[in-house]
Design a protein around this motif. Sequence first.
Motif, PDB file in Angstrom:
ATOM      1  N   GLN A   1       0.811  -1.207   0.000  1.00  0.00           N
ATOM      2  CA  GLN A   1       0.000   0.000   0.000  1.00  0.00           C
ATOM      3  C   GLN A   1       0.842   1.253   0.000  1.00  0.00           C
ATOM      4  N   VAL A   2       1.981   1.207   0.693  1.00  0.00           N
ATOM      5  CA  VAL A   2       2.869   2.361   0.767  1.00  0.00           C
ATOM      6  C   VAL A   2       4.278   1.918   0.424  1.00  0.00           C
ATOM      7  N   GLN A   3       4.958   2.722  -0.342  1.00  0.00           N
ATOM      8  CA  GLN A   3       6.355   2.463  -0.679  1.00  0.00           C
ATOM      9  C   GLN A   3       7.218   3.651  -0.278  1.00  0.00           C
ATOM     10  N   LEU A   4       8.409   3.344   0.232  1.00  0.00           N
ATOM     11  CA  LEU A   4       9.429   4.358   0.493  1.00  0.00           C
ATOM     12  C   LEU A   4      10.599   4.048  -0.424  1.00  0.00           C
ATOM     13  N   VAL A   5      10.967   5.001  -1.259  1.00  0.00           N
ATOM     14  CA  VAL A   5      12.031   4.786  -2.232  1.00  0.00           C
ATOM     15  C   VAL A   5      13.160   5.773  -1.968  1.00  0.00           C
ATOM     16  N   GLU A   6      14.326   5.221  -1.635  1.00  0.00           N
ATOM     17  CA  GLU A   6      15.498   6.040  -1.326  1.00  0.00           C
ATOM     18  C   GLU A   6      16.347   6.253  -2.579  1.00  0.00           C
ATOM     19  N   SER A   7      17.068   7.350  -2.593  1.00  0.00           N
ATOM     20  CA  SER A   7      18.011   7.641  -3.672  1.00  0.00           C
ATOM     21  C   SER A   7      19.107   8.553  -3.145  1.00  0.00           C
ATOM     22  N   GLY A   8      20.224   8.607  -3.893  1.00  0.00           N
ATOM     23  CA  GLY A   8      21.279   9.553  -3.572  1.00  0.00           C
ATOM     24  C   GLY A   8      22.511   8.974  -2.915  1.00  0.00           C
ATOM     25  N   GLY A   9      22.526   7.696  -2.668  1.00  0.00           N
ATOM     26  CA  GLY A   9      23.697   7.096  -2.032  1.00  0.00           C
ATOM     27  C   GLY A   9      24.848   6.947  -3.010  1.00  0.00           C
ATOM     28  N   GLY A  10      25.949   6.377  -2.506  1.00  0.00           N
ATOM     29  CA  GLY A  10      27.096   6.151  -3.371  1.00  0.00           C
ATOM     30  C   GLY A  10      28.405   6.180  -2.626  1.00  0.00           C
ATOM     31  N   ALA A  23      11.225   9.192  -0.937  1.00  0.00           N
ATOM     32  CA  ALA A  23       9.872   9.593  -1.311  1.00  0.00           C
ATOM     33  C   ALA A  23       8.880   8.507  -0.940  1.00  0.00           C
ATOM     34  N   ALA A  24       7.836   8.900  -0.245  1.00  0.00           N
ATOM     35  CA  ALA A  24       6.767   7.974   0.136  1.00  0.00           C
ATOM     36  C   ALA A  24       5.607   8.123  -0.831  1.00  0.00           C
ATOM     37  N   SER A  25       5.040   6.986  -1.224  1.00  0.00           N
ATOM     38  CA  SER A  25       3.900   7.014  -2.141  1.00  0.00           C
ATOM     39  C   SER A  25       2.942   5.889  -1.797  1.00  0.00           C
ATOM     40  N   GLY A  26       1.694   6.040  -2.250  1.00  0.00           N
ATOM     41  CA  GLY A  26       0.683   5.023  -1.995  1.00  0.00           C
ATOM     42  C   GLY A  26      -0.523   5.614  -1.300  1.00  0.00           C
ATOM     43  N   SER A  27      -1.202   4.765  -0.560  1.00  0.00           N
ATOM     44  CA  SER A  27      -2.457   5.161   0.094  1.00  0.00           C
ATOM     45  C   SER A  27      -2.171   5.872   1.415  1.00  0.00           C
ATOM     46  N   ILE A  28      -1.600   7.056   1.308  1.00  0.00           N
ATOM     47  CA  ILE A  28      -1.172   7.813   2.489  1.00  0.00           C
ATOM     48  C   ILE A  28      -2.217   8.846   2.862  1.00  0.00           C
ATOM     49  N   PHE A  29      -2.621   8.837   4.125  1.00  0.00           N
ATOM     50  CA  PHE A  29      -3.522   9.859   4.635  1.00  0.00           C
ATOM     51  C   PHE A  29      -2.701  10.998   5.242  1.00  0.00           C
ATOM     52  N   SER A  30      -1.765  10.645   6.099  1.00  0.00           N
ATOM     53  CA  SER A  30      -0.871  11.644   6.677  1.00  0.00           C
ATOM     54  C   SER A  30       0.379  10.938   7.201  1.00  0.00           C
ATOM     55  N   PHE A  94      18.643   3.547   5.838  1.00  0.00           N
ATOM     56  CA  PHE A  94      17.240   3.181   5.655  1.00  0.00           C
ATOM     57  C   PHE A  94      16.336   4.361   5.997  1.00  0.00           C
ATOM     58  N   CYS A  95      15.363   4.587   5.136  1.00  0.00           N
ATOM     59  CA  CYS A  95      14.334   5.583   5.383  1.00  0.00           C
ATOM     60  C   CYS A  95      13.205   4.937   6.183  1.00  0.00           C
ATOM     61  N   ASN A  96      12.602   5.707   7.068  1.00  0.00           N
ATOM     62  CA  ASN A  96      11.525   5.212   7.918  1.00  0.00           C
ATOM     63  C   ASN A  96      10.414   6.251   7.987  1.00  0.00           C
ATOM     64  N   ALA A  97       9.178   5.772   8.040  1.00  0.00           N
ATOM     65  CA  ALA A  97       8.060   6.700   8.201  1.00  0.00           C
ATOM     66  C   ALA A  97       6.970   6.051   9.020  1.00  0.00           C
ATOM     67  N   ASP A  98       6.430   6.787   9.981  1.00  0.00           N
ATOM     68  CA  ASP A  98       5.220   6.308  10.643  1.00  0.00           C
ATOM     69  C   ASP A  98       4.067   7.197  10.192  1.00  0.00           C
ATOM     70  N   VAL A 103      -7.776   3.538   3.355  1.00  0.00           N
ATOM     71  CA  VAL A 103      -8.345   2.620   2.369  1.00  0.00           C
ATOM     72  C   VAL A 103      -9.838   2.560   2.622  1.00  0.00           C
ATOM     73  N   ARG A 104     -10.603   2.891   1.613  1.00  0.00           N
ATOM     74  CA  ARG A 104     -12.070   2.894   1.734  1.00  0.00           C
ATOM     75  C   ARG A 104     -12.522   3.664   2.966  1.00  0.00           C
ATOM     76  N   LEU A 105     -11.988   4.849   3.146  1.00  0.00           N
ATOM     77  CA  LEU A 105     -12.347   5.785   4.214  1.00  0.00           C
ATOM     78  C   LEU A 105     -11.931   5.303   5.592  1.00  0.00           C
ATOM     79  N   THR A 106     -11.135   4.249   5.669  1.00  0.00           N
ATOM     80  CA  THR A 106     -10.660   3.746   6.955  1.00  0.00           C
ATOM     81  C   THR A 106      -9.167   4.023   7.076  1.00  0.00           C
ATOM     82  N   THR A 107      -8.772   4.677   8.185  1.00  0.00           N
ATOM     83  CA  THR A 107      -7.362   4.968   8.394  1.00  0.00           C
ATOM     84  C   THR A 107      -6.731   3.926   9.303  1.00  0.00           C
ATOM     85  N   SER A 108      -5.443   3.739   9.095  1.00  0.00           N
ATOM     86  CA  SER A 108      -4.708   2.753   9.877  1.00  0.00           C
ATOM     87  C   SER A 108      -3.304   3.276  10.121  1.00  0.00           C
ATOM     88  N   TYR A 109      -2.833   3.176  11.378  1.00  0.00           N
ATOM     89  CA  TYR A 109      -1.494   3.618  11.719  1.00  0.00           C
ATOM     90  C   TYR A 109      -0.502   2.511  11.381  1.00  0.00           C
TER      91      TYR A 109
END
Length: 123
Positions: A1-10, A23-30, A94-98, A103-109
Amino acid sequence: QVQLVESGGGLVQPGGSLRLSCAASGSIFSIHTMGWYRQAPGKERELVATITSGGSTNYANSVKGRFTISRDNAKNTVYLQMNSLKPEDTAVYFCNADLYTIVRLTTSYEIYWGQGIQVTVSS
């Protein structure tokens, strides 16, 4: 449902700089807190820096004054500007997000992690 994609290393020389993005993408409410952690070979994963949606930051003592975390809430993206890099900064970062998904008007932490990106500091 949610992806975190890192870039810029080396690979960078000691004293150099790198900028990581996640960058976080997907079914994000907040998104509440976003952050960066790192894990060196043979060591446990450790906190590098975190930033809340309001902009409050927290840094590991080892990176204070050298690293800066920031975020663009409109883009659901967190950045880590790393300056004055040292060989001991070598690790997988590693990137982290809480966050709340919706989904269908229902939020989940939930808590999500990125796949990790290699940062190597060596001459």
